[in-house]
Design a protein around this motif. Sequence first.
Motif, PDB file in Angstrom:
ATOM      1  N   SER A   1      45.799  58.020  56.986  1.00 46.06           N
ATOM      2  CA  SER A   1      46.563  56.810  56.649  1.00 46.06           C
ATOM      3  C   SER A   1      46.090  55.616  57.478  1.00 46.06           C
ATOM      4  O   SER A   1      46.090  54.475  56.990  1.00 46.06           O
ATOM      5  N   ILE A   2      45.669  55.864  58.719  1.00 46.39           N
ATOM      6  CA  ILE A   2      45.139  54.791  59.570  1.00 46.39           C
ATOM      7  C   ILE A   2      43.858  54.233  58.956  1.00 46.39           C
ATOM      8  O   ILE A   2      43.665  53.015  58.862  1.00 46.39           O
ATOM      9  N   ILE A   3      42.986  55.147  58.546  1.00 42.26           N
ATOM     10  CA  ILE A   3      41.704  54.735  57.965  1.00 42.26           C
ATOM     11  C   ILE A   3      41.930  53.961  56.672  1.00 42.26           C
ATOM     12  O   ILE A   3      41.345  52.902  56.441  1.00 42.26           O
ATOM     13  N   LEU A   4      42.803  54.500  55.810  1.00 40.65           N
ATOM     14  CA  LEU A   4      43.095  53.833  54.542  1.00 40.65           C
ATOM     15  C   LEU A   4      43.720  52.466  54.775  1.00 40.65           C
ATOM     16  O   LEU A   4      43.422  51.495  54.073  1.00 40.65           O
ATOM     17  N   MET A   5      44.592  52.415  55.747  1.00 41.71           N
ATOM     18  CA  MET A   5      45.253  51.151  56.085  1.00 41.71           C
ATOM     19  C   MET A   5      44.227  50.099  56.481  1.00 41.71           C
ATOM     20  O   MET A   5      44.268  48.951  56.017  1.00 41.71           O
ATOM     21  N   LEU A   6      43.281  50.469  57.319  1.00 46.01           N
ATOM     22  CA  LEU A   6      42.259  49.531  57.766  1.00 46.01           C
ATOM     23  C   LEU A   6      41.330  49.139  56.618  1.00 46.01           C
ATOM     24  O   LEU A   6      40.987  47.957  56.464  1.00 46.01           O
ATOM     25  N   ILE A   7      40.949  50.101  55.792  1.00 48.64           N
ATOM     26  CA  ILE A   7      40.036  49.815  54.674  1.00 48.64           C
ATOM     27  C   ILE A   7      40.672  48.846  53.685  1.00 48.64           C
ATOM     28  O   ILE A   7      40.078  47.829  53.310  1.00 48.64           O
ATOM     29  N   PHE A   8      41.892  49.153  53.259  1.00 46.56           N
ATOM     30  CA  PHE A   8      42.551  48.283  52.286  1.00 46.56           C
ATOM     31  C   PHE A   8      42.889  46.924  52.894  1.00 46.56           C
ATOM     32  O   PHE A   8      42.810  45.895  52.211  1.00 46.56           O
ATOM     33  N   SER A   9      43.253  46.936  54.161  1.00 52.07           N
ATOM     34  CA  SER A   9      43.593  45.678  54.828  1.00 52.07           C
ATOM     35  C   SER A   9      42.389  44.747  54.910  1.00 52.07           C
ATOM     36  O   SER A   9      42.535  43.527  54.831  1.00 52.07           O
ATOM     37  N   ILE A  10      41.213  45.304  55.061  1.00 48.83           N
ATOM     38  CA  ILE A  10      39.994  44.488  55.120  1.00 48.83           C
ATOM     39  C   ILE A  10      39.523  44.106  53.721  1.00 48.83           C
ATOM     40  O   ILE A  10      39.119  42.959  53.476  1.00 48.83           O
ATOM     41  N   CYS A  11      39.590  45.050  52.796  1.00 52.71           N
ATOM     42  CA  CYS A  11      39.002  44.815  51.470  1.00 52.71           C
ATOM     43  C   CYS A  11      39.663  43.660  50.727  1.00 52.71           C
ATOM     44  O   CYS A  11      38.973  42.812  50.153  1.00 52.71           O
ATOM     45  N   LEU A  12      40.987  43.600  50.703  1.00 57.03           N
ATOM     46  CA  LEU A  12      41.665  42.570  49.914  1.00 57.03           C
ATOM     47  C   LEU A  12      41.354  41.157  50.409  1.00 57.03           C
ATOM     48  O   LEU A  12      40.966  40.292  49.611  1.00 57.03           O
ATOM     49  N   PRO A  13      41.501  40.843  51.708  1.00 56.37           N
ATOM     50  CA  PRO A  13      41.150  39.482  52.149  1.00 56.37           C
ATOM     51  C   PRO A  13      39.662  39.177  52.030  1.00 56.37           C
ATOM     52  O   PRO A  13      39.287  38.015  51.851  1.00 56.37           O
ATOM     53  N   VAL A  14      38.814  40.199  52.139  1.00 58.64           N
ATOM     54  CA  VAL A  14      37.379  39.962  51.980  1.00 58.64           C
ATOM     55  C   VAL A  14      37.062  39.559  50.538  1.00 58.64           C
ATOM     56  O   VAL A  14      36.210  38.685  50.302  1.00 58.64           O
ATOM     57  N   VAL A  15      37.740  40.159  49.584  1.00 64.51           N
ATOM     58  CA  VAL A  15      37.571  39.744  48.185  1.00 64.51           C
ATOM     59  C   VAL A  15      37.957  38.271  48.027  1.00 64.51           C
ATOM     60  O   VAL A  15      37.262  37.494  47.357  1.00 64.51           O
ATOM     61  N   VAL A  16      39.047  37.884  48.671  1.00 67.14           N
ATOM     62  CA  VAL A  16      39.465  36.481  48.641  1.00 67.14           C
ATOM     63  C   VAL A  16      38.403  35.601  49.286  1.00 67.14           C
ATOM     64  O   VAL A  16      38.078  34.517  48.787  1.00 67.14           O
ATOM     65  N   ALA A  17      37.864  36.065  50.409  1.00 71.84           N
ATOM     66  CA  ALA A  17      36.851  35.290  51.136  1.00 71.84           C
ATOM     67  C   ALA A  17      35.612  35.058  50.273  1.00 71.84           C
ATOM     68  O   ALA A  17      35.029  33.964  50.289  1.00 71.84           O
ATOM     69  N   PHE A  18      35.215  36.071  49.508  1.00 73.24           N
ATOM     70  CA  PHE A  18      34.067  35.913  48.610  1.00 73.24           C
ATOM     71  C   PHE A  18      34.387  34.957  47.462  1.00 73.24           C
ATOM     72  O   PHE A  18      33.520  34.231  46.979  1.00 73.24           O
ATOM     73  N   ALA A  19      35.637  34.973  47.028  1.00 73.61           N
ATOM     74  CA  ALA A  19      36.014  34.162  45.866  1.00 73.61           C
ATOM     75  C   ALA A  19      36.231  32.697  46.218  1.00 73.61           C
ATOM     76  O   ALA A  19      36.034  31.822  45.371  1.00 73.61           O
ATOM     77  N   LEU A  20      36.637  32.400  47.439  1.00 75.09           N
ATOM     78  CA  LEU A  20      36.985  31.026  47.820  1.00 75.09           C
ATOM     79  C   LEU A  20      35.895  29.999  47.512  1.00 75.09           C
ATOM     80  O   LEU A  20      36.199  28.907  47.007  1.00 75.09           O
ATOM     81  N   PRO A  21      34.609  30.263  47.824  1.00 73.21           N
ATOM     82  CA  PRO A  21      33.593  29.254  47.512  1.00 73.21           C
ATOM     83  C   PRO A  21      33.498  28.897  46.037  1.00 73.21           C
ATOM     84  O   PRO A  21      32.994  27.824  45.693  1.00 73.21           O
ATOM     85  N   HIS A  22      34.010  29.777  45.152  1.00 73.48           N
ATOM     86  CA  HIS A  22      33.912  29.531  43.717  1.00 73.48           C
ATOM     87  C   HIS A  22      35.144  28.823  43.155  1.00 73.48           C
ATOM     88  O   HIS A  22      35.091  28.286  42.041  1.00 73.48           O
ATOM     89  N   ILE A  23      36.244  28.832  43.917  1.00 75.17           N
ATOM     90  CA  ILE A  23      37.481  28.230  43.395  1.00 75.17           C
ATOM     91  C   ILE A  23      37.954  27.045  44.229  1.00 75.17           C
ATOM     92  O   ILE A  23      38.923  26.390  43.862  1.00 75.17           O
ATOM     93  N   SER A  24      37.270  26.777  45.317  1.00 70.97           N
ATOM     94  CA  SER A  24      37.663  25.682  46.197  1.00 70.97           C
ATOM     95  C   SER A  24      36.528  24.664  46.278  1.00 70.97           C
ATOM     96  O   SER A  24      35.354  25.037  46.204  1.00 70.97           O
ATOM     97  N   PRO A  25      36.861  23.380  46.418  1.00 77.22           N
ATOM     98  CA  PRO A  25      35.799  22.368  46.556  1.00 77.22           C
ATOM     99  C   PRO A  25      34.895  22.612  47.751  1.00 77.22           C
ATOM    100  O   PRO A  25      33.736  22.196  47.755  1.00 77.22           O
ATOM    101  N   PHE A  26      35.428  23.280  48.778  1.00 76.31           N
ATOM    102  CA  PHE A  26      34.637  23.613  49.962  1.00 76.31           C
ATOM    103  C   PHE A  26      34.720  25.114  50.214  1.00 76.31           C
ATOM    104  O   PHE A  26      35.788  25.707  50.091  1.00 76.31           O
TER     105      PHE A  26
END
Length: 909
Positions: free
Chosen positions: A428-453
């Motif tokens: 559960s610790i490992i899964l918690m860390l993996i999911f916790s990183i994956c979701l914001p990282v997806v957002v981080a990749f998407a931001l340059p495409h949906i934000s002016p900066f």
Amino acid sequence: MPRGRGSPVSNPKETNVEETTNSNKDNTRHSRSVYLLLGLLIVFLHGSWSVYRTQFGNLPLPLDAEQAGKRGFSEASALKHVEYLTGLGPHPVGSDSLDLAVQYVYAEAEKIKKTAHWDVDVQLELFHTDIGANRLSGGLFNGKTLLYADLKHVILRIVPKYLPEAEENLILVSSHIDTVSTTEGAGDCSSCVGVMLELARGVAQWAHGFKSGVLFLFNTGEEEGLDGAHSFITQHHWRNSVRFAVDLEAMGISGKSTLFQGTHQWALESFAAVAKYPSAQIATQDVFRSGAIKSATDFQIYQEVAGLPGLDFAYTDRTSVYHTKNDKMKLLKPGSLQHIGENMLAFLLHAAASPKFMKDAHQAKQESTEQKKAIFFDILGKYMIVYPQRLAIMFHNSIIFQSLLIWGTSLLMGGRHGLVSFGISCLSIILMLIFSICLPVVVAFALPHISPFPVSFVANPWLVIGLFGSPALLGAFIGQHIGFILLKRHIQQVYLKTKPGLTGNTIEYIVDLEAERWIFKSGFVQWLIVLILGTYLKVGASYIALIWLVSPAFAYGLMEATLSPARLPKQLKVVTLVLALAAPVVSSAGLVVRMVDVMAGSIVRADRNPGGLPDWLGNVVVAVGIAIVVSFTFVYLLSYVHISGAKRTLLSLLCTLFGLALVMVSSGIVPAFTEDIARSVNVVHVVDTTRMNDRNTEPSSYISLFSNTPGKLTKELTDLGGEEFSCGRNMTIDFVTFTMKYGCRSYKGSNTGWSKSEVPLLQVESDSASDDTRRTIVSVDTKSSTRWSLAINKQEIDDFTIQVDSENLVQLGDKSQLDGWHTVQFAGGKSSPTKFQLTLFWSSNATHASPKEAKVEDYPFLVKLRTDVNRVTPMVEKVLEKLPRWCTPFGKSTSPYTLAFLTALPVNV
């Protein structure tokens, strides 16, 4: 950990089934409400923010001269110095404004000398340095040699009269007057100079009772590679009397000046004993020395070159304005100078009057620094904790051993079923860390495409709560909940086999409680692993893992655990969570918030070679940092949610928060940059002769535009319409060897504002070979420039020397390289030499290619040179005026001024 109530191996004959069944009828009444869990979440977040504000935002009241008195520290008096220095505008090395700044500091030091106590001897010098060479072993200076000349420092020595030995035992207090070329430097480091002048005034009234002297060094050249500190520590006649060094610096502007580096336990204890408002964090020392922060301070010179013990302080508020135009007076918070001033005055009075302090300083050079390292941190800015690293390691090892022993015993008693439950909780610790990183990282990749900066949160760092914090918390809960479900399935199978007398509803209820306890205890495992790794690697901030392990384990053992296997589990108490998190939040929440703030602010200058980093990388770094923090700190709180009715509410709340942040960023409602917190955009007029075959050919001249902030320059070009800029990765420029990999270029109006007589010359004087050794002598003429950067191809050249007026400035040997080049940087005053002789000793593996083997434009370079002129040409001025107000030039030692000349020699000279 101690066995929780209701271990799966409990004896069914000893279980009071009726009592458990009756209690199960009331489980609805005892279940946690949504409001309770939301309240706990709010208390946790608000408590963390309150700790941060108390620890880093609670500044003392500023005092005026009358309130401070003759012997105290007055922020109002120090601010007068800061106001004058910032009023001069940028004052880099070699500028007229720096000369005025040095003259002002000298004049103010003379006033201190005249008003000192009659039993105090004050000596004042304007030290003019000789030409020198500075080669440091690591950090930012790997593969570099730093040269300097014609630097001026103001040196003020304060010693008691009639005590000659005090002159041989000096405490050095140092900072720098110069700034980079892009800023007036209110924070970095006019504030430090103002503090030092006011400190000197106060010390001059106390020094008649000192056993040691205090030397104030106001140096120049720090921004060009720590040259000022190096020239003092290698050239001045008082250098051998210095026994201890204190450096004042800034990596932002105002706030608390935090002690972020310290060498010896006794020095840290001395500061802790007298500091009125202690602010100290060994975690920042860990990060700084790891190389994660690409910066350096004069403290490196005092440690590495002089071998001095000491302390290093720095402002870290608003790191986004560091080395930009926004480092100005209006952003200085009231109380900032009072904070460091009162701390330093108390420390200097204590240290200089203590015979033991100087005795310890003398012994420091004979002892191993490793043996005297200490752990240090403050609690809420009111108390400072210092203890030896050796003691910390012993204590950590003891806790690790006890934890492993308790876990081992518990698992042994639990048998196979307990071991499986332990394994799933670890999963559960490992899964918690993996999911916790994956979701914001997806957002981080998407931001340059949906934000002016691509980086949209620098001006408003609180946006990271919604952009990355919400998905990180959601991911952490999802990962932990998967582990919770797997635990339930396993424990249910165990209870069905071992407790056949229980009803289905009762088993389901008990299984929920047992799984909840295992999830809560998984936090112990998580922090135990961190503590083991931190202790093994000797990370100073490992104390944080210790607190997050011991405090919850103690709360659990006190409120929940029992050695009796006869009772089935009960619901975790809310008071257990409160007791568990109180100490961890108080000790580390402020530091965590500050580190995230610094990380977000540093994105302004993240791309050291513009265009060298992907647009999304800055977002990803911040997102991963926040995800790790969320995953590790929410592990205990989230364990209370799984058997409550708050799951949907939590999901809705986090999605709403994320959606609002995304709307604000994508729509531009909340700007990515403002006039006060601006994006780094540099404009350089480049005169390039690197590819000229014939010296009679006209140089290539153009205006270059680049940014150290990730992202393309699309928005900036909107305001520069009509200036004929073209952008792309085909615009690469090696500014020796600071490389612009993405930028914009315009040839419009670039033929004015400079003359051919300013183009530097690299000319081969002789080229000879003897005893299988080839030697080439090159004359270097930088014309009017006294700031330049020279790169030597280490794939072709084994070694080299540099001579100035027959003086051997750089000798043979000890030349490191970075990416195949050794870089020589020079910065000096107006009287610095401009003609040098470079002697190259070729490698036996050099290519020696014939000109017939390649086209001229394909030749690799043997030597590359950039010279700088601090001048705004007509076209550059026009571009600067048109740039949006949220743009600012960013200065650093390797970055070119607004007018730069490039030239080179090919390998086939």
